[in-house]
Design an enzyme around this catalytic site. Sequence first.
Site, mmCIF file in Angstrom:
data_model
loop_
_atom_site.group_PDB
_atom_site.id
_atom_site.type_symbol
_atom_site.label_atom_id
_atom_site.label_comp_id
_atom_site.label_asym_id
_atom_site.label_seq_id
_atom_site.Cartn_x
_atom_site.Cartn_y
_atom_site.Cartn_z
ATOM 1 N N SER A 1 26.941 69.893 -120.365
ATOM 2 C CA SER A 1 26.143 70.320 -121.513
ATOM 3 C C SER A 1 25.772 69.159 -122.411
ATOM 4 C CB SER A 1 26.952 71.318 -122.356
ATOM 5 O OG SER A 1 27.345 72.410 -121.580
ATOM 6 N N HIS B 1 21.076 71.031 -115.847
ATOM 7 C CA HIS B 1 21.818 71.821 -116.839
ATOM 8 C C HIS B 1 21.295 73.256 -116.919
ATOM 9 C CE1 HIS B 1 22.862 72.549 -121.334
ATOM 10 N NE2 HIS B 1 23.841 72.963 -120.566
ATOM 11 N N GLU C 1 17.563 72.312 -117.854
ATOM 12 C CA GLU C 1 17.208 70.960 -118.302
ATOM 13 C C GLU C 1 17.559 69.982 -117.172
ATOM 14 O OE1 GLU C 1 17.838 70.980 -123.142
ATOM 15 O OE2 GLU C 1 19.644 70.852 -121.915
ATOM 16 N N ASN D 1 21.163 71.927 -126.703
ATOM 17 C CA ASN D 1 22.432 71.887 -127.430
ATOM 18 C C ASN D 1 22.380 70.966 -128.653
ATOM 19 O OD1 ASN D 1 23.638 73.829 -125.901
ATOM 20 N ND2 ASN D 1 24.531 72.391 -124.450
HETATM 21 N N1 NAD Z 1 29.810 77.979 -120.895
HETATM 22 C C1 NAD Z 1 28.508 77.739 -121.049
HETATM 23 O O1 NAD Z 1 27.800 78.472 -121.777
HETATM 24 C C2 NAD Z 1 27.863 76.576 -120.345
HETATM 25 C C3 NAD Z 1 26.461 76.538 -120.240
HETATM 26 C C4 NAD Z 1 25.847 75.483 -119.562
HETATM 27 C C5 NAD Z 1 26.633 74.467 -119.017
HETATM 28 N N2 NAD Z 1 27.989 74.520 -119.151
HETATM 29 C C6 NAD Z 1 28.778 73.441 -118.544
HETATM 30 O O2 NAD Z 1 29.268 73.896 -117.293
HETATM 31 C C7 NAD Z 1 30.539 73.257 -117.031
HETATM 32 C C8 NAD Z 1 31.590 74.326 -116.773
HETATM 33 O O3 NAD Z 1 31.653 75.179 -117.913
HETATM 34 P P1 NAD Z 1 32.215 76.677 -117.798
HETATM 35 O O4 NAD Z 1 31.745 77.376 -119.009
HETATM 36 O O5 NAD Z 1 31.948 77.237 -116.438
HETATM 37 O O6 NAD Z 1 33.787 76.383 -117.968
HETATM 38 P P2 NAD Z 1 35.040 77.274 -117.534
HETATM 39 O O7 NAD Z 1 36.125 76.938 -118.486
HETATM 40 O O8 NAD Z 1 34.652 78.690 -117.346
HETATM 41 O O9 NAD Z 1 35.385 76.678 -116.100
HETATM 42 C C9 NAD Z 1 35.799 75.358 -115.898
HETATM 43 C C10 NAD Z 1 36.302 75.218 -114.472
HETATM 44 O O10 NAD Z 1 36.707 73.853 -114.273
HETATM 45 C C11 NAD Z 1 37.925 73.856 -113.540
HETATM 46 N N3 NAD Z 1 38.628 72.627 -113.856
HETATM 47 C C12 NAD Z 1 39.311 72.324 -114.978
HETATM 48 N N4 NAD Z 1 39.785 71.065 -114.900
HETATM 49 C C13 NAD Z 1 39.374 70.564 -113.696
HETATM 50 C C14 NAD Z 1 39.556 69.324 -113.028
HETATM 51 N N5 NAD Z 1 40.243 68.344 -113.592
HETATM 52 N N6 NAD Z 1 38.990 69.176 -111.798
HETATM 53 C C15 NAD Z 1 38.289 70.174 -111.225
HETATM 54 N N7 NAD Z 1 38.096 71.376 -111.811
HETATM 55 C C16 NAD Z 1 38.634 71.562 -113.025
HETATM 56 C C17 NAD Z 1 38.663 75.093 -114.036
HETATM 57 O O11 NAD Z 1 39.627 75.498 -113.090
HETATM 58 C C18 NAD Z 1 37.512 76.103 -114.166
HETATM 59 O O12 NAD Z 1 37.288 76.730 -112.914
HETATM 60 C C19 NAD Z 1 30.828 72.367 -118.230
HETATM 61 O O13 NAD Z 1 30.381 71.073 -117.954
HETATM 62 C C20 NAD Z 1 29.990 73.004 -119.347
HETATM 63 O O14 NAD Z 1 29.641 72.106 -120.354
HETATM 64 C C21 NAD Z 1 28.621 75.564 -119.775
#
Ligand code: NAD
Length: 285
Positions: free
Chosen positions: A119, A140, A152, A190
């Site tokens: 993000s 993204h 994005e 963001n």
């Molecule tokens: N939540 C949102 O609204 C959103 C929107 C767009 C992008 N993102 C991005 O997507 C990515 C994931 O976000 P999310 O909301 O799915 O998070 P989440 O917390 O739901 O999931 C994160 C995942 O990463 C895994 N994880 C944690 N540490 C790890 C490691 N060291 N190695 C490998 N896997 C690991 C966890 O087990 C989990 O499955 C982030 O980069 C976030 O910024 C999130």
Amino acid sequence: MSVKVVGVVGSGIMGSGVAEVAAVAGFEVVLRSRSQAGADSMLASLEKSLNRQVEKGRMEEAVAADVRGRVRAVTALDELSTCDLVIESIVEDLAAKKHLFSELDRVCPPETILATNTSTLPVVEMAMETGRPERVCGVHFFNPAPAMALVEIVPAITTSDDTLRDARQFVEACGKTAVTVRDQAGFVVNALLFPYLNNAVKLLDSGVASRDDIDAAMKGGCNFPMGPLELLDLVGLDTSLAILQALYAEFSDPNFAPAPVLRRMVSAERLGRKSGAGFYDYPRR
Ligand SMILES: NC(=O)c1ccc[n+]([C@@H]2O[C@H](COP(=O)([O-])OP(=O)(O)OC[C@H]3O[C@@H](n4cnc5c(N)ncnc54)[C@H](O)[C@@H]3O)[C@@H](O)[C@H]2O)c1
């Protein structure tokens, strides 16, 4: 376009959404989770989402069955060696992502595009962990990925024009609208959204209005589909805190400094929908 097989790494909210988008668009998808439980939960979320669409009459059962057939969940990282494009969607933590990129570089052929769904974090730092910084870019998606129109595309300063073109073709093949944004914290959405969300937490914390009134005000007054506190719960408060910290680290602008209560809520594991409680309470998934 050369992308046929897409790898998705990370079994959280975004990983399963991105996998669904790619599979519905006709790509073969390899979903990688670190544990069998994570892989099973990704398949379960996909199943739930497809079933919901069939029930609502938005998708034929036969189409849903084809989508399921295109998705394979694995735990070993080297199963991603057949992918033309890998999108990582693990925790918003630069050290974890950099480590993953170095591992992906080891297991994937040199022509595979390695993309991040970060993000806010610097794409170039992930690119420089690999021996192919020209084949790395940001892709993204927004939450929930199947419903949100925008992606994005974020070229690092190392990204080649061919990689940018392939990433754009992939995003468009997924039926999404692509915008290209420089590799700068927060990109467009963001960088504009998070000061607003952060200020909503500060308003709540300073007692200016209640949680429900803050959300009602922004829905009714600005026609937003969700209030800021509901949206923070959807994004995840840990991810939101990481986004604000990255923005603050980049710009040193006080507007990005996370509201102190946000940090306390994350420490208390009140992470929003995914943990069952944030600003609101949710039934456990
Ligand atoms: N939540 C949102 O609204 C959103 C929107 C767009 C992008 N993102 C991005 O997507 C990515 C994931 O976000 P999310 O909301 O799915 O998070 P989440 O917390 O739901 O999931 C994160 C995942 O990463 C895994 N994880 C944690 N540490 C790890 C490691 N060291 N190695 C490998 N896997 C690991 C966890 O087990 C989990 O499955 C982030 O980069 C976030 O910024 C999130």
